[in-house]
Design a protein around this motif. Structure first.
Motif, PDB file in Angstrom:
ATOM      1  N   THR A 269       0.827  -1.208   0.000  1.00 65.01           N
ATOM      2  CA  THR A 269       0.000   0.000   0.000  1.00 65.01           C
ATOM      3  C   THR A 269       0.862   1.259   0.000  1.00 65.01           C
ATOM      4  O   THR A 269       0.620   2.196  -0.769  1.00 65.01           O
ATOM      5  N   VAL A 270       1.869   1.285   0.848  1.00 62.12           N
ATOM      6  CA  VAL A 270       2.737   2.465   0.937  1.00 62.12           C
ATOM      7  C   VAL A 270       3.547   2.635  -0.348  1.00 62.12           C
ATOM      8  O   VAL A 270       3.731   3.747  -0.846  1.00 62.12           O
ATOM      9  N   ALA A 271       4.031   1.541  -0.894  1.00 63.75           N
ATOM     10  CA  ALA A 271       4.801   1.612  -2.137  1.00 63.75           C
ATOM     11  C   ALA A 271       3.956   2.171  -3.269  1.00 63.75           C
ATOM     12  O   ALA A 271       4.423   2.997  -4.059  1.00 63.75           O
ATOM     13  N   ALA A 272       2.695   1.723  -3.347  1.00 62.84           N
ATOM     14  CA  ALA A 272       1.804   2.226  -4.394  1.00 62.84           C
ATOM     15  C   ALA A 272       1.533   3.714  -4.219  1.00 62.84           C
ATOM     16  O   ALA A 272       1.479   4.473  -5.196  1.00 62.84           O
ATOM     17  N   ALA A 273       1.374   4.151  -2.969  1.00 63.18           N
ATOM     18  CA  ALA A 273       1.067   5.556  -2.706  1.00 63.18           C
ATOM     19  C   ALA A 273       2.219   6.481  -3.079  1.00 63.18           C
ATOM     20  O   ALA A 273       2.006   7.624  -3.489  1.00 63.18           O
TER      21      ALA A 273
END
Length: 289
Positions: A269-273
């Protein structure tokens, strides 16, 4: 037997038949390729994903089917592929069609091509309508490089993992989805790719109520929550390179873990954001724990 009847060039060897994969309309019957109409009239054997839909299409095209018609779908594809190859080996022109679009693209077709190649039987195609190409052309997203991902996994966990694996994909992505799962899928895409990732939902392409809805994934998910009908193709922008490094976001991942998320999902999730490598962020967070 049949190559001259089907309007295709005869085989150089003069004896064997041919298997023809032909695209069918994805909506507007007027998009049917002329060669499809000719083959429906003259092929020796027609293999259809749904024989009732084939007959309905033939009626709309004002074609009287005189050929033998058999079903060729996901449940009998392997067995029927051998039947179709054998017919071509006997000299027949074998026409393969799916319900809409090109056989072999999320529809039966791959196995008969593979079997024909192994048997040395000629295979050709009649190009035509394609939901994938139509959607990407209408999406307003980059079309110079794209990847077709087919249908997203149905189970939430599998879907989340599959989308997380695509979070760093730089190419535009094209998906198929059913109307009753589209809202959940768009929400899952927003989680995996980031709420602001640009996308387009294309429904009922080439039909009377064609609609293309463009916007950030989170907005599209909210719109779809009210219900969406029809055949749906989703186009999602690829990931953009980030100026930050995965290590810059480790604390955010650790905070999510502290709140109860699993490391793998938190990192995705953080990587995508932030547009960083999911794998590198996961490994950095793992070392920091």
């Amino acid at each position: 037997m049949a190559n001259d009847r089907a309007g295709t060039d005869p085989d150089p060897d003069g004896g064997s038949g041919v298997i023809v994969l032909a695209a069918t309309p994805i909506g507007d019957t007027g998009d049917a390729p002329p060669r499809l109409v000719e083959l429906l009239r003259r092929a020796d054997l027609i293999a259809a994903e749904d024989t009732r839909r084939l007959r309905a299409l033939a009626a709309r095209l004002d074609v009287t089917l005189t050929s033998k018609v058999i079903s060729y779908h996901e449940h009998n594809e392997s067995e029927r592929a051998q039947v179709l190859v054998a017919a071509a080996q006997e000299g027949d022109t074998v026409l393969v069609v799916s319900d809409a679009g090109m056989p072999g693209v999320s529809d039966p077709g791959f196995r008969v091509v593979r079997a024909a190649a192994d048997a040395g039987v000629r295979v050709t195609a009649v190009p035509g309508p394609s939901a994938v190409l139509t959607a990407i052309a209408l999406s307003g997203l980059a079309s110079d490089r794209f990847t077709f991902e087919g249908f997203v996994a149905r189970r939430p966990g599998e879907r989340a993992r599959a989308l997380a694996a695509l979070a760093d994909e730089p190419r535009t992505m094209v998906f198929f989805e059913s109307p009753h799962r589209i809202a959940d899928t768009l929400a899952a895409m927003a989680d995996a790719f980031g709420a602001d990732r640009a996308a387009a939902v294309c429904r009922e392409l080439t039909k009377t109520y064609e609609q293309v809805r463009r916007g950030p994934l989170t907005d599209l998910a909210r719109w779809a929550a009210d219900g969406v009908r029809g055949e749906i193709t989703v186009v999602v922008a690829g990931a953009t390179p980030s100026a930050s490094e995965p290590a810059d976001h480790v604390d955010e991942v650790l905070a999510r873990i502290e709140a109860g998320e699993r490391l793998k999902e938190a990192a995705a999730t953080v990587a995508a954001a932030h547009g960083v490598s999911r794998r590198e962020l996961y490994e950095a967070a793992l070392r920091a724990r």
